[in-house]
Design a protein around this motif. Structure first.
Motif, PDB file in Angstrom:
ATOM      1  N   SER A 187       0.939  -1.049   0.055  1.00 57.38           N
ATOM      2  CA  SER A 187      -0.083   0.021  -0.101  1.00 57.38           C
ATOM      3  C   SER A 187       0.834   1.249  -0.149  1.00 57.38           C
ATOM      4  N   GLY A 188       0.672   2.277  -0.917  1.00 58.31           N
ATOM      5  CA  GLY A 188       1.210   3.547  -0.763  1.00 58.31           C
ATOM      6  C   GLY A 188       2.473   3.596  -1.887  1.00 58.31           C
ATOM      7  N   CYS A 189       2.573   2.606  -2.632  1.00 57.97           N
ATOM      8  CA  CYS A 189       3.735   2.271  -3.433  1.00 57.97           C
ATOM      9  C   CYS A 189       3.904   3.024  -4.884  1.00 57.97           C
ATOM     10  N   GLY A 190       2.401   3.623  -5.163  1.00 64.00           N
ATOM     11  CA  GLY A 190       2.298   4.501  -6.200  1.00 64.00           C
ATOM     12  C   GLY A 190       1.493   3.481  -7.429  1.00 64.00           C
ATOM     13  N   LYS A 191       1.388   2.168  -7.287  1.00 59.90           N
ATOM     14  CA  LYS A 191       0.765   1.386  -8.444  1.00 59.90           C
ATOM     15  C   LYS A 191      -0.701   1.890  -8.702  1.00 59.90           C
ATOM     16  N   SER A 192      -1.602   2.273  -7.772  1.00 60.26           N
ATOM     17  CA  SER A 192      -2.954   2.856  -8.322  1.00 60.26           C
ATOM     18  C   SER A 192      -2.593   4.104  -9.144  1.00 60.26           C
ATOM     19  N   THR A 193      -1.728   4.996  -8.516  1.00 60.78           N
ATOM     20  CA  THR A 193      -1.577   6.353  -9.167  1.00 60.78           C
ATOM     21  C   THR A 193      -0.815   6.098 -10.470  1.00 60.78           C
ATOM     22  N   THR A 194      -0.034   5.017 -10.817  1.00 59.93           N
ATOM     23  CA  THR A 194       0.486   4.799 -12.137  1.00 59.93           C
ATOM     24  C   THR A 194      -0.644   4.815 -12.926  1.00 59.93           C
ATOM     25  N   LEU A 244      -6.850  10.103 -15.304  1.00 59.84           N
ATOM     26  CA  LEU A 244      -7.315  10.499 -14.130  1.00 59.84           C
ATOM     27  C   LEU A 244      -6.304  11.417 -13.322  1.00 59.84           C
ATOM     28  N   GLU A 245      -5.120  11.259 -13.531  1.00 61.41           N
ATOM     29  CA  GLU A 245      -3.984  11.992 -12.829  1.00 61.41           C
ATOM     30  C   GLU A 245      -3.337  12.366 -13.610  1.00 61.41           C
ATOM     31  N   ASP A 246      -2.905  13.852 -13.490  1.00 60.16           N
ATOM     32  CA  ASP A 246      -1.698  14.504 -14.442  1.00 60.16           C
ATOM     33  C   ASP A 246      -0.617  14.095 -14.008  1.00 60.16           C
ATOM     34  N   ILE A 247       0.721  14.464 -14.915  1.00 62.61           N
ATOM     35  CA  ILE A 247       1.971  13.963 -14.343  1.00 62.61           C
ATOM     36  C   ILE A 247       2.729  15.382 -14.135  1.00 62.61           C
ATOM     37  N   ASN A 248       3.739  15.330 -13.483  1.00 65.77           N
ATOM     38  CA  ASN A 248       4.481  16.642 -13.227  1.00 65.77           C
ATOM     39  C   ASN A 248       5.528  16.747 -14.083  1.00 65.77           C
ATOM     40  N   SER A 249       6.079  15.788 -14.534  1.00 61.63           N
ATOM     41  CA  SER A 249       7.142  15.987 -15.478  1.00 61.63           C
ATOM     42  C   SER A 249       7.522  14.516 -16.146  1.00 61.63           C
ATOM     43  N   GLU A 299      -7.149  -3.441  -8.403  1.00 66.40           N
ATOM     44  CA  GLU A 299      -7.679  -4.345  -7.503  1.00 66.40           C
ATOM     45  C   GLU A 299      -9.224  -4.748  -7.418  1.00 66.40           C
ATOM     46  N   PRO A 300      -9.521  -5.336  -8.466  1.00 73.98           N
ATOM     47  CA  PRO A 300     -10.897  -5.418  -8.968  1.00 73.98           C
ATOM     48  C   PRO A 300     -11.590  -6.677  -8.077  1.00 73.98           C
ATOM     49  N   LEU A 301     -10.569  -7.540  -7.561  1.00 78.39           N
ATOM     50  CA  LEU A 301     -11.040  -8.840  -6.732  1.00 78.39           C
ATOM     51  C   LEU A 301     -10.949  -8.668  -5.312  1.00 78.39           C
ATOM     52  N   SER A 302     -10.375  -7.334  -4.982  1.00 78.76           N
ATOM     53  CA  SER A 302      -9.834  -7.342  -3.201  1.00 78.76           C
ATOM     54  C   SER A 302     -11.406  -7.709  -2.389  1.00 78.76           C
ATOM     55  N   ASN A 303     -12.429  -7.313  -2.888  1.00 74.41           N
ATOM     56  CA  ASN A 303     -13.634  -7.330  -2.132  1.00 74.41           C
ATOM     57  C   ASN A 303     -14.301  -8.876  -2.092  1.00 74.41           C
ATOM     58  N   LEU A 304     -13.710  -9.736  -2.914  1.00 72.21           N
ATOM     59  CA  LEU A 304     -14.467 -11.199  -3.047  1.00 72.21           C
ATOM     60  C   LEU A 304     -13.511 -12.162  -2.045  1.00 72.21           C
ATOM     61  N   ASP A 305     -14.290 -13.134  -1.614  1.00 67.31           N
ATOM     62  CA  ASP A 305     -13.789 -14.115  -0.902  1.00 67.31           C
ATOM     63  C   ASP A 305     -12.828 -15.019  -1.857  1.00 67.31           C
ATOM     64  N   ALA A 306     -12.140 -16.181  -1.134  1.00 73.48           N
ATOM     65  CA  ALA A 306     -10.915 -16.744  -1.573  1.00 73.48           C
ATOM     66  C   ALA A 306     -11.363 -17.652  -3.020  1.00 73.48           C
ATOM     67  N   GLN A 307     -12.740 -18.033  -2.720  1.00 76.80           N
ATOM     68  CA  GLN A 307     -13.119 -19.019  -4.028  1.00 76.80           C
ATOM     69  C   GLN A 307     -13.419 -18.373  -5.053  1.00 76.80           C
ATOM     70  N   LEU A 308     -14.310 -17.135  -4.888  1.00 78.49           N
ATOM     71  CA  LEU A 308     -14.737 -16.371  -5.786  1.00 78.49           C
ATOM     72  C   LEU A 308     -13.339 -15.641  -6.440  1.00 78.49           C
TER      73      LEU A 308
END
Length: 385
Positions: free
Chosen positions: A43-50, A57-62, A164-173
């Protein structure tokens, strides 16, 4: 950057920051046409921002971002032709499943016959036919997730972005949904970028994994290479469960010393260490590669069993060697707590890192790369006939 027929995505020295806090810094990454690439990290490593930068949905600075050979730094989200699946699904509560899936197509004024064709195909593919007239509140979490996937699929975009589309699902799903995602990709061959912190998803879904930490790319390669030959300590410890054992080690006279105990290592490893020009090392060994021995031999390490965890199909055995905690995995013949045991290190399974910077010293070319290649990797760049 003028090949408009490719579905490549290229990050070129991209920075994204909020004030003085960099989310990603000097980021360089080439995502191949039609591959499944996983953005993995804590968490917080920048993957969702990427991912959100790709979506617009996000602008880049350079730096620069290229898609289909075109620089898209200033191209609005709606003009990037991407399909995105969010972690929270983002379904309209007052619309039926069918209406949620086709809303975007109607907004883009797609012909009615084509809309129906795409809808029917998506409902069938994701086993949603009987739910077409239900609203989201009448669905389970797994069903809602499939609706969100269907909505992205019908768009037929060259870029398929999943946060992270599957994070709200249980293991089998989750297991079922991973298979569906791979099937969808194999059918449409989009360039698929998938964000997750779940290493199992990363290893099973991706052609390649891009591992991030604190906004910087740690390693990018095939899942098997990342697992078997990590480039640094962070990669070694993040991939694998339980994570890799890492201990201080010193090299001398053809031996690795762990405290007062030592093991001989083959000449090929001695040469590798000498090329690295350091004697202060960090030794890495995965729990499944520590082998118990019934008796003390020349190159065994004496350890004391401190704790045993039952995982159902195997056991995690916590050991103490020279005041250092290690964990080993075994399936049977579990040693008792407090007992002294002996363990062997397979020289083909060890990893050595420089202590000063945590980077791998590399691997002797004589040691085979035991790499289980995904069947799908063969088809990453294969063109449809």
């Amino acid at each position: 950057m003028n090949n408009k027929n490719t579905k490549e995505i290229i990050f070129e020295q991209v920075d994204k920051c909020y004030g003085k806090n960099y989310v990603i810094k000097d980021f360089n990454l080439q995502i191949k046409d039609g591959e499944r690439i996983i953005l993995l990290g804590p968490s917080g490593c920048g993957k969702s921002t990427t991912l959100r930068i790709i979506a617009g949905l996000e602008d880049i600075n350079s730096g620069n971002l290229y898609m289909s050979g075109k620089r898209v730094n200033d191209v609005p989200c709606g003009e990037r032709n991407v399909a995105m699946v969010f972690q929270n699904y983002a379904l309209y509560p007052h619309m039926t499943v069918a209406q949620n899936i086709t809303y975007g197509l109607k907004a883009h004024k797609i012909e009615k016959g084509e809309i129906k064709k795409r809808l029917d195909e998506a409902l069938e593919m994701l086993d949603l036919v009987e739910y077409a007239q239900r609203t989201p509140k009448q669905l389970s979490g797994g069903q809602r997730q499939r609706v969100a996937l269907a909505r992205a699929v019908v768009k037929r975009s060259p870029y398929f972005l999943l946060d992270e589309p599957l994070s709200n699902l249980d293991a089998q799903l989750r297991l079922h949904a991973r298979k569906e995602l791979v099937k969808i990709h194999e059918r449409y061959h989009q360039t698929l970028v998938y964000v997750t912190h779940d290493q199992i998803e990363a290893m099973t879904v991706g052609h390649r994994i891009a591992l991030l930490n604190k906004g910087e790319l740690q390693m990018i390669d095939h899942p098997s290479v990342i697992y078997n030959r990590p480039a640094n300590i962070f990669t070694a410890k993040f991939i694998g469960s339980p994570s890799m054992n890492i201990v201080d080690a010193k090299y001398g006279s053809g031996k690795l010393w762990i405290g007062k105990q030592s093991v001989h290592i083959p000449e090929i490893w001695c040469k590798q260490i000498l090329c690295a020009e350091t004697e202060n090392l960090l030794l890495g060994i995965r729990p499944e590669h520590l082998i118990f021995s019934d008796k003390q031999e020349q190159d065994t390490l004496c350890a004391t069993v401190k704790y045993v965890e039952d995982y159902g199909n195997r056991y995690g055995v916590y050991l103490e060697v020279e005041g250092i905690e290690l964990i080993a995995l075994c399936e049977d013949m579990v040693p008792q707590c407090g007992k002294n045991v002996y363990i062997n290190l397979n020289p083909e399974k060890i990893h050595l890192f420089k202590k000063e910077n945590g980077k791998s010293i590399g691997y002797p070319k004589e040691i085979p790369m035991l790499m289980s290649i995904h069947m799908n990797e063969v088809n990453v760049n294969k063109k449809e006939k």
